[in-house]
Structure formats: structure tokens, C-alpha cells
Design a protein around this motif. Sequence first.
Motif, short mmCIF file in Angstrom:
data_model
loop_
_atom_site.label_atom_id
_atom_site.label_comp_id
_atom_site.label_asym_id
_atom_site.label_seq_id
_atom_site.Cartn_x
_atom_site.Cartn_y
_atom_site.Cartn_z
N SER A 1 1.61 4.22 -3.46
CA SER A 1 1.10 5.57 -3.25
C SER A 1 2.28 6.53 -3.14
O SER A 1 3.42 6.12 -2.91
CB SER A 1 0.24 5.63 -1.97
N ASN B 1 -9.04 -0.95 7.83
CA ASN B 1 -9.98 -0.91 6.72
C ASN B 1 -9.24 -1.29 5.44
O ASN B 1 -8.29 -0.61 5.04
CB ASN B 1 -10.59 0.49 6.57
N PHE B 2 -9.66 -2.37 4.80
CA PHE B 2 -9.03 -2.86 3.59
C PHE B 2 -9.86 -2.46 2.38
O PHE B 2 -11.11 -2.40 2.44
CB PHE B 2 -8.88 -4.37 3.62
N THR B 3 -9.19 -2.19 1.28
CA THR B 3 -9.87 -1.89 0.04
C THR B 3 -10.46 -3.17 -0.55
O THR B 3 -10.24 -4.27 -0.06
CB THR B 3 -8.90 -1.25 -0.96
N THR B 4 -11.21 -3.02 -1.65
CA THR B 4 -11.83 -4.19 -2.28
C THR B 4 -10.80 -5.17 -2.80
O THR B 4 -10.94 -6.40 -2.65
CB THR B 4 -12.74 -3.72 -3.42
N VAL B 5 -9.73 -4.65 -3.37
CA VAL B 5 -8.67 -5.52 -3.88
C VAL B 5 -7.95 -6.22 -2.73
O VAL B 5 -7.63 -7.42 -2.80
CB VAL B 5 -7.68 -4.70 -4.73
N GLU B 6 -7.68 -5.49 -1.66
CA GLU B 6 -7.01 -6.09 -0.51
C GLU B 6 -7.89 -7.13 0.17
O GLU B 6 -7.39 -8.17 0.63
CB GLU B 6 -6.61 -5.00 0.48
N ARG B 7 -9.18 -6.89 0.20
CA ARG B 7 -10.10 -7.86 0.79
C ARG B 7 -10.14 -9.14 -0.03
O ARG B 7 -10.18 -10.24 0.52
CB ARG B 7 -11.50 -7.27 0.91
N SER B 8 -10.15 -9.02 -1.34
CA SER B 8 -10.14 -10.22 -2.19
C SER B 8 -8.86 -11.02 -2.02
O SER B 8 -8.87 -12.25 -2.12
CB SER B 8 -10.32 -9.82 -3.65
N ARG C 1 0.84 -1.21 0.00
CA ARG C 1 0.00 0.00 0.00
C ARG C 1 0.87 1.25 0.00
O ARG C 1 0.56 2.23 -0.68
CB ARG C 1 -0.92 -0.02 1.21
#
Length: 477
Positions: free
Chosen positions: A138, A248-255, A134
Motif C-alpha cells: 500500500s 480484521n483480515f482480508t479474504t486473501v489474508e484469511r486464506s 500489507r
Amino acid sequence: MKRVHVGTTAPKYHSGKWTWDESSESLRFHPYSDLEDANERFIMTNGFKFLRTINQEEELIYRQVFARPENTFDGDVVVVNDVRDLVLFMMPKEFLSIKFVDFMHRPAVHRLLHALVIYFEYFLRLVEFILIRRDELSGDMAQVQSEQTNEVKRIFSSHLSHFRMLVARNYSVIIKGEGDMQEFYHTKEVVNISSTIRDRAFHEQFLAVATQIIWITMHRRAYFIIEMEMNRLFRSEHFLMNNIHYLNFTTVERSLLYGRNNKIFNCRVQNSPMIQELQHVADEDMPILWIGERQYRGTDLRIAQVEMEYLIPGSQLNLADLSHGILGHPKNLYDTILSLDWPSVRFANFSKQYDPYNLLRQPGLQLPNIDEMQVRRMAKQYDHFYRVFRIYESCSKKMLNNWFNRDKIVQYYSSGGILKNVFMRGEEQLVTEEDRSDINKIVANYFDVMLKLRKQKATTIMTSDTGHKKQEAEFFC
């Protein structure tokens, strides 16, 4: 401070504070005798108060009454049972029931805790990898991701799913009430009615204790990540607390963390992530469900690796250069509450070239082959010939009663009771007149203990279906 007569026994864990003595012009150590008002005394886990630290009186009582004896199997190293006993000593008094204490000492629960330790060891490494990536993606010096990077992430996610399947397999044995877990099944046999309130309280207590066990095993780090993932695994994301300390994880990190089988539905039809893993198992991953039950025979290196990590006892992990938290580490490097004693580590003269317990090295993720998933689909599997049984050292009824009467025992010794060490017990046996055991009985008991502590034994049996000889290998758990 009340004194406990313990002979030559001395505490290993010192909990207190240092003050300056004007008269002697030196520092003096004052041990804590009452930590009820101290912030470091308790830690909240799922709404329950667990002890974070203990005073010297409680330490002496724990070491002589409740801790695992040194004459048990691998008594000089840290295993899952040591962490479990410490958590049982530090858990709230409302958890003290014969049913719950007996449940925590069952072999099926031990296998579940063992699988959870392996899963969270890999899960925390993957979370660390995500946080590092992450930062790398960035800012002004952001890196560009390639297709190979995404493929490596998919492989990491599949590896985590393999360990999650092991946890789900062991947990399903408990919730279905198979074998000796039948008495803990949530419905009665005749009326077939579930005791919802009791079952919910029992489940909440187990989750809190399991969270504490994993947290202590993982060197007491990443507490909120462990608590969040533990509740997500056994419940679902609908029941997660709104805690500011949770990541809090993003959608990609959650997948990447939760796998491709993770689906969110309405709370009334939502299954836990573990059940979702068992509902959609790939063909090449089917042998994972048999790990620990029968020996794998095939050419899939990934299955062999998962089997090796699961079957190797915690006391022998250093022989395979594996790291599962504090498991397998010598006890002389830790204090009573299993916190690492850095002076002992320095005197052990570990270095990056000699670090068998991964105390100085940083265990991380190993980069897999980029074509691993394609190679696994082409792997061959053969019929199994070996069944694996794990030997579990059961807890005596006397010890279960000690755990049930934990608060009474602590109160008795804290109010002036005498703790007898091995020297005091020997002197008392010499003075008092009691029935002496026959020498033949003593020798027979000795050989029984030695047979129980053997690491493995094998017997040859004949199978009725194929007529081939099969080997039953028993490994100590």
C-alpha cells in the motif's frame, strides 16, 4: 501489610510503586499488599478474571507450595508445566475442582498444550509477515507481487496447516475419550446422555486456561490475536466475540492464515477448523498424523522437520536453535510470574553472535525452496520400525489436593501461618522424634528417582506380524 515468616526466603518478583521520601531525600519502594482496585491486578479472558500480577505474600506461597520443585526433571529451565502451574495459581476460584485440576495434569492435555505452543509460535510469525506485507503493498511506494511471491505464501500456509493438524490430532484424542481420558468423556456409559451444561462450562474453562498458557509462553505479547485464534480453532468464526481489538483480515489474508480447508457453513452444521483439517488430509501429509506415535522413515524433509520440532523437549530447544516462546530458557532469567528480567539478561552477556535462547535475535520465517511442494509429492515413505513413547511425570494426589484447596492455603499463610523453608524443615526433623527410614530404603528410593529422570531408555521387543525386531524409544515429556 501482613507478614509471613519464611526464614531466609526472599521474593524474586517485586510488585509495587516508588515514591519520594522527603525526610531521607531518596526513593522508597512500597510493595502492593492489596491490589483489588488496581487496574493491573486482573485480566479478562473469555469473560473470566485471571490474575495479571501477584503480591509478595502470594509469591512466597506459590514458590514454596505450588511451584514445580527444583529436584524434578530439568528444574532449572522453563517448561510447559511451569507455565501451567502459574496459570492454575492465577485462575479464578470457580475453576478449582478436582476434575478440572486432574484434567490439566493428564499427559494427553500436556501434549495438546505442547502442540498449541508450536502452532502459535508459527502463527504469530505469519501474522507479523502479513502485516508487513500489507504495508509494503500500500502507499505511493507499493511493491508489485510476482507469482513466486504467491507460491511462497502458499508454502507458508501449508506449513501452518501442518502444525494445525498436530493440534487437531491431539485434541481428537481428548474429545473421543481415548485411554485415560475416558473418565472425562461427555456422555455416560450406560444411559449415553450428555451433560451439556457441565460440559460447556468445562470447555469454557479449558479454553480460558489454554489462552493464558499460550499468552505467557509467548512472552505476554499479541494477547488479542492469541485469544481470537484460540476461540476460532476450538469453536468456529460464528462464535467469535465482536472485539474492537481483534484484527480484521482480508479474504486473501484469511486464506493464507486459515488454509485451504477452512470452509464456513451454517452454524448448525459448522465444524471447527481443527476437524476440517482432519477431514481433508493430503496424501503427502498423512505421516504428520503419526508424529509422536512412531518414528518417521522417508525422504520428505518437511515431515522430518515437523517431527523434530515436536519431539525435542522444551528444555533442549536451544540445542537445535529453535524458539518456542520462553520454553527452554533458564529460570534465572525470569521472575516468579515468568516475566523476563532484563538486568539478568544483560549480566548474561548475550550478543547476536552468542544468543542460544533467541532473546536478542528476532525469530522469523525461513524462506523455503520455491519447488518444495512438488518435491514433497515425489518423496518416498518406508515402513516404520520404531514406536515413540513420551514419559510424563505424573502429579501426586497430595499436590492435586493442594491445588483444589488453593484459596484455603493462601488464606491460611496470609493470616499468619508459617512457611517452612528447607533449613526450618531440617531443624524440625532433627528436634522431633520420628521413624527414621532404613538406609537401604533411602538408597532404593534414590535409584528409583534417578531411573525416572533418565532422558530415554530403550527395550527390544519382537513383533508378531513381521517377525522383525522393533525398538521402543521412550522420551521424557
